[in-house]
Every structure is written in structure tokens, then in C-alpha cells.
Design an enzyme around this catalytic site. Structure first.
Site, PDB file in Angstrom:
ATOM      1  N   HIS A  30      -0.558  -1.356  -4.677  1.00 20.45           N
ATOM      2  CA  HIS A  30      -1.924  -1.288  -4.143  1.00 20.45           C
ATOM      3  C   HIS A  30      -2.224   0.163  -3.823  1.00 20.45           C
ATOM      4  O   HIS A  30      -1.665   0.742  -2.887  1.00 20.45           O
ATOM      5  CB  HIS A  30      -2.010  -2.151  -2.879  1.00 20.45           C
ATOM      6  CG  HIS A  30      -3.360  -2.177  -2.222  1.00 20.45           C
ATOM      7  ND1 HIS A  30      -4.345  -3.077  -2.582  1.00 20.45           N
ATOM      8  CD2 HIS A  30      -3.879  -1.404  -1.230  1.00 20.45           C
ATOM      9  CE1 HIS A  30      -5.423  -2.865  -1.817  1.00 20.45           C
ATOM     10  NE2 HIS A  30      -5.154  -1.865  -1.002  1.00 20.45           N
ATOM     11  N   GLY A  60       1.393  -2.082   4.204  1.00 16.73           N
ATOM     12  CA  GLY A  60       1.763  -0.667   4.141  1.00 16.73           C
ATOM     13  C   GLY A  60       2.773  -0.355   5.226  1.00 16.73           C
ATOM     14  O   GLY A  60       3.981  -0.470   5.026  1.00 16.73           O
ATOM     15  N   SER A  61       2.279  -0.049   6.386  1.00 20.23           N
ATOM     16  CA  SER A  61       3.183   0.415   7.458  1.00 20.23           C
ATOM     17  C   SER A  61       4.247  -0.619   7.817  1.00 20.23           C
ATOM     18  O   SER A  61       5.407  -0.256   8.035  1.00 20.23           O
ATOM     19  CB  SER A  61       2.377   0.797   8.695  1.00 20.23           C
ATOM     20  OG  SER A  61       1.435  -0.195   8.998  1.00 20.23           O
ATOM     21  N   ASP A 111      -5.817  -7.363   3.667  1.00 20.31           N
ATOM     22  CA  ASP A 111      -5.366  -5.980   3.607  1.00 20.31           C
ATOM     23  C   ASP A 111      -5.641  -5.304   4.949  1.00 20.31           C
ATOM     24  O   ASP A 111      -6.790  -5.150   5.343  1.00 20.31           O
ATOM     25  CB  ASP A 111      -6.147  -5.276   2.487  1.00 20.31           C
ATOM     26  CG  ASP A 111      -5.778  -3.832   2.311  1.00 20.31           C
ATOM     27  OD1 ASP A 111      -6.482  -3.137   1.554  1.00 20.31           O
ATOM     28  OD2 ASP A 111      -4.791  -3.395   2.937  1.00 20.31           O
ATOM     29  N   MET A 121     -10.943  -7.685   4.063  1.00 13.79           N
ATOM     30  CA  MET A 121     -10.315  -6.624   4.853  1.00 13.79           C
ATOM     31  C   MET A 121     -10.012  -7.132   6.258  1.00 13.79           C
ATOM     32  O   MET A 121     -10.890  -7.703   6.929  1.00 13.79           O
ATOM     33  CB  MET A 121     -11.224  -5.399   4.923  1.00 13.79           C
ATOM     34  CG  MET A 121     -11.344  -4.632   3.606  1.00 13.79           C
ATOM     35  SD  MET A 121      -9.755  -4.025   3.013  1.00 13.79           S
ATOM     36  CE  MET A 121      -9.393  -2.748   4.236  1.00 13.79           C
ATOM     37  N   MET A 140     -12.202   2.612  -2.274  1.00 15.65           N
ATOM     38  CA  MET A 140     -13.011   2.814  -1.074  1.00 15.65           C
ATOM     39  C   MET A 140     -13.821   4.105  -1.271  1.00 15.65           C
ATOM     40  O   MET A 140     -13.566   5.151  -0.659  1.00 15.65           O
ATOM     41  CB  MET A 140     -12.103   2.905   0.166  1.00 15.65           C
ATOM     42  CG  MET A 140     -11.463   1.570   0.497  1.00 15.65           C
ATOM     43  SD  MET A 140     -10.083   1.703   1.649  1.00 15.65           S
ATOM     44  CE  MET A 140      -8.770   2.093   0.494  1.00 15.65           C
ATOM     45  N   ASP A 188      -4.587   2.899  -2.505  1.00 18.48           N
ATOM     46  CA  ASP A 188      -5.756   3.059  -1.627  1.00 18.48           C
ATOM     47  C   ASP A 188      -6.488   4.346  -1.955  1.00 18.48           C
ATOM     48  O   ASP A 188      -6.069   5.428  -1.558  1.00 18.48           O
ATOM     49  CB  ASP A 188      -5.320   3.044  -0.152  1.00 18.48           C
ATOM     50  CG  ASP A 188      -5.040   1.633   0.326  1.00 18.48           C
ATOM     51  OD1 ASP A 188      -3.982   1.410   0.924  1.00 18.48           O
ATOM     52  OD2 ASP A 188      -5.880   0.752   0.063  1.00 18.48           O
ATOM     53  N   SER A 191       0.870  -1.172   0.000  1.00 14.92           N
ATOM     54  CA  SER A 191       0.000   0.000   0.000  1.00 14.92           C
ATOM     55  C   SER A 191       0.905   1.220   0.000  1.00 14.92           C
ATOM     56  O   SER A 191       1.880   1.274   0.745  1.00 14.92           O
ATOM     57  CB  SER A 191      -0.867   0.014   1.269  1.00 14.92           C
ATOM     58  OG  SER A 191      -1.358   1.332   1.489  1.00 14.92           O
ATOM     59  N   MET A 197      -9.534   6.726  -1.564  1.00 13.27           N
ATOM     60  CA  MET A 197     -10.551   7.012  -0.546  1.00 13.27           C
ATOM     61  C   MET A 197     -11.236   8.344  -0.870  1.00 13.27           C
ATOM     62  O   MET A 197     -10.565   9.315  -1.230  1.00 13.27           O
ATOM     63  CB  MET A 197      -9.896   7.104   0.838  1.00 13.27           C
ATOM     64  CG  MET A 197      -9.151   5.834   1.231  1.00 13.27           C
ATOM     65  SD  MET A 197      -8.375   6.014   2.859  1.00 13.27           S
ATOM     66  CE  MET A 197      -7.415   4.498   2.930  1.00 13.27           C
ATOM     67  N   HIS A 233      -7.732   0.065  -5.072  1.00 13.98           N
ATOM     68  CA  HIS A 233      -8.676  -0.358  -4.031  1.00 13.98           C
ATOM     69  C   HIS A 233      -9.636   0.802  -3.840  1.00 13.98           C
ATOM     70  O   HIS A 233      -9.309   1.788  -3.187  1.00 13.98           O
ATOM     71  CB  HIS A 233      -7.909  -0.684  -2.742  1.00 13.98           C
ATOM     72  CG  HIS A 233      -8.807  -1.090  -1.599  1.00 13.98           C
ATOM     73  ND1 HIS A 233      -8.332  -1.250  -0.324  1.00 13.98           N
ATOM     74  CD2 HIS A 233     -10.137  -1.362  -1.536  1.00 13.98           C
ATOM     75  CE1 HIS A 233      -9.327  -1.599   0.471  1.00 13.98           C
ATOM     76  NE2 HIS A 233     -10.433  -1.681  -0.240  1.00 13.98           N
TER      77      HIS A 233
HETATM   78  C1  DX5 Z   1      -6.941   0.679   4.671  1.00 18.66           C
HETATM   79  C2  DX5 Z   1      -6.241   0.304   3.383  1.00 18.66           C
HETATM   80  C3  DX5 Z   1      -5.081  -0.621   3.596  1.00 18.66           C
HETATM   81  C4  DX5 Z   1      -4.045  -0.036   4.525  1.00 18.66           C
HETATM   82  C5  DX5 Z   1      -2.948  -1.022   4.766  1.00 18.66           C
HETATM   83  O1  DX5 Z   1      -8.160   1.298   4.375  1.00 18.66           O
HETATM   84  O2  DX5 Z   1      -7.133  -0.363   2.524  1.00 18.66           O
HETATM   85  O3  DX5 Z   1      -4.480  -0.913   2.338  1.00 18.66           O
HETATM   86  O4  DX5 Z   1      -3.517   1.134   3.976  1.00 18.66           O
HETATM   87  O5  DX5 Z   1      -2.019  -0.396   5.590  1.00 18.66           O
HETATM   88  P1  DX5 Z   1      -1.349  -1.189   6.791  1.00 18.66           P
HETATM   89  O6  DX5 Z   1      -0.566  -2.292   6.146  1.00 18.66           O
HETATM   90  O7  DX5 Z   1      -0.490  -0.164   7.465  1.00 18.66           O
HETATM   91  O8  DX5 Z   1      -2.453  -1.709   7.664  1.00 18.66           O
HETATM   92 ZN    ZN Z   2      -6.229  -1.207   0.661  1.00 18.68          ZN
END
Ligand code: DX5
Ligand code: ZN
Length: 223
Positions: free
Chosen positions: A35, A199-200, A177, A139, A70, A37, A10, A39, A68
Site C-alpha cells: 500500500h 503501517g505503524s 486504513d 479511512m 491522496m 501512500d 503501508s 501524498m 493510495h
Molecule cells: C494515512 C495513510 C495510511 C497510514 C496508515 O494517510 O493513508 O495508510 O499511513 O498508517 P498507520 O497504520 O500507522 O495508521
Molecule cells: Zn493509505
């Protein structure tokens, strides 16, 4: 037979002023796809990136882009993400009243359709669209933010979905995810996932290459 493991970073934790370089570095590190994200501040209480940002990063790397989405009413935006260079569009099952039609439209647009379900959404909500998708995203956090804690109670849901897909003979990946790290990827793999968004956790490793290698090794060992 085990399904191929895919690592999908991510980009939420990346420096948004240097996303192109982040894509280049991640591709070099051996990730399987990006990926993105997306939003809209309505479906989730956060606002991230439009198709223009993805379009500007597209020429810098060759790996597939997964959007993705959202967002509410994804039908209105889907084509812009395909035009921006996304290969996979992941729609949230909860984001449209016409999920079956929307997923079919993704395929008509020439992209690979995937459907995502939030932690509170049962598999029954997508059982009638499993034949339309190439991937289901379960998720493992409530969407909207990176850096949240992995929800381990999603593992039985992953296992139930894997069993259903196998029973129906559907060639569909399961992606997880949210909170995917060295501590959680093995359990998610054992439950039946084979595509992993990180991600993190990935951005915390000393290098992307080290993170990709470690996460992939832990997933492969758990298959
Ligand atoms: C949350 C996103 C994920 C998120 C993953 O809404 O869909 O992709 O960024 O990040 P980590 O790996 O830090 O949970
Ligand atoms: Zn995501």
C-alpha cells in the site's frame, strides 16, 4: 460467505533509503499487496512519493501494488502510477469533481479502480460509483500521516457500506486504513472490512512475519 482477508502494509514507516528491501521483506512475510501512500502536500498536509520510487521497487517483488492517491486532480497523475507498475489505484472521493469519469479512466488504463472516503465523508458521496470499483477504502484516520489513532465510529459506516454492496450484489472489497492493529482489526472485520492497511502497528512487531500472522489470525477469527 466471507470475503478473503488481505493484509496491505503501508510503507510510510519504512526506511525510505531502503524501500526495495522493505518490499522484499514484506513479501517474504506473507503480505498480500503493498500500500503506497501517495501524498501531494495539497490534498493532505504531507508529501511522500512519486511514481519513480514505486517503479524502482516494482521489479523486486511480485505482489500487487496499490497506490493510495491522496492528491488533488488525480486524473493528471493516474497514468504515471500505472506505468510505474501499480495494479490498483485508490482515488479519494473528495479529490476530483469528476469522480465517476476518473474511476472509469482507471479501468481504461488497465488498473483496478478503488475509491476512498475520509472519516467525514458519507457513503452517499460514492453510492453512484460503487458499480465502477473493485474496492472501497473507508479511512479510519484523517489522511496525511501514519501512527494516528483508529476512529472506531467508522465501524457503523463500514457495516452500512457492506450491507449496501451486498444488497446490490456488488463484488466489492472493503478496505480500512489508519490505526489498524491487533487491538482494532477484529472490530473492523466484524463491521465488514476484509482488506487491512497497517503501517505503524505492523512495523512495531518483532518481525513482519509475526505481525502478518497475528493480524491475519485476528481478522479471520472475527469473520
Ligand atoms: C494515512 C495513510 C495510511 C497510514 C496508515 O494517510 O493513508 O495508510 O499511513 O498508517 P498507520 O497504520 O500507522 O495508521
Ligand atoms: Zn493509505
Amino acid at each position: 460467505m466471507s470475503r478473503p482477508i488481505a493484509i496491505a502494509p503501508s510503507v510510510l514507516p519504512a526506511d525510505f533509503s531502503a524501500l526495495g528491501q522493505a518490499c522484499i521483506d514484506l513479501e517474504k512475510a506473507g503480505v498480500d499487496r503493498m500500500h503506497w501512500d501517495v501524498m501531494d502536500g495539497v490534498f493532505v498536509p504531507n508529501l511522500t512519493m512519486g511514481p519513480g520510487i514505486i517503479k524502482s521497487c516494482r521489479p523486486h517483488v511480485d505482489i500487487p501494488f496499490e497506490a493510495h492517491l491522496m492528491v488533488v486532480n488525480p486524473e493528471l497523475l493516474m497514468h504515471t502510477y500505472v506505468e510505474a507498475g501499480c495494479d490498483i489505484l485508490t482515488l479519494q472521493a473528495e479529490s476530483t469533481i469528476h469522480l465517476h469519469r476518473a474511476l472509469d479512466q482507471v479501468r481504461q488504463l488497465g488498473a483496478s479502480p478503488a475509491v476512498a472516503i475520509n472519516p467525514g465523508t458519507p457513503i452517499s458521496a460514492i453510492e453512484h460509483v460503487l458499480d465502477l470499483v473493485d474496492m472501497v477504502l473507508v479511512m479510519t484516520v484523517n489522511p496525511g500521516f501514519g501512527g494516528q489513532s483508529y476512529i472506531a465510529t467508522m465501524e457503523p459506516k463500514v457495516a452500512e457500506l457492506r450491507a449496501l454492496l451486498d444488497k446490490r450484489g456488488l463484488d466489492v472489497d472493503i478496505e480500512v486504513d489508519g490505526g489498524i492493529s491487533a487491538d482494532t482489526i477484529a472490530a473492523a472485520t466484524s463491521a465488514g472490512a476484509n482488506v487491512f492497511v497497517s503501517g505503524s502497528a505492523l512495523f512495531r512487531y518483532p518481525s513482519f512475519a509475526e505481525g502478518v500472522t497475528d493480524l491475519r489470525a485476528k481478522a479471520e477469527a472475527a469473520q
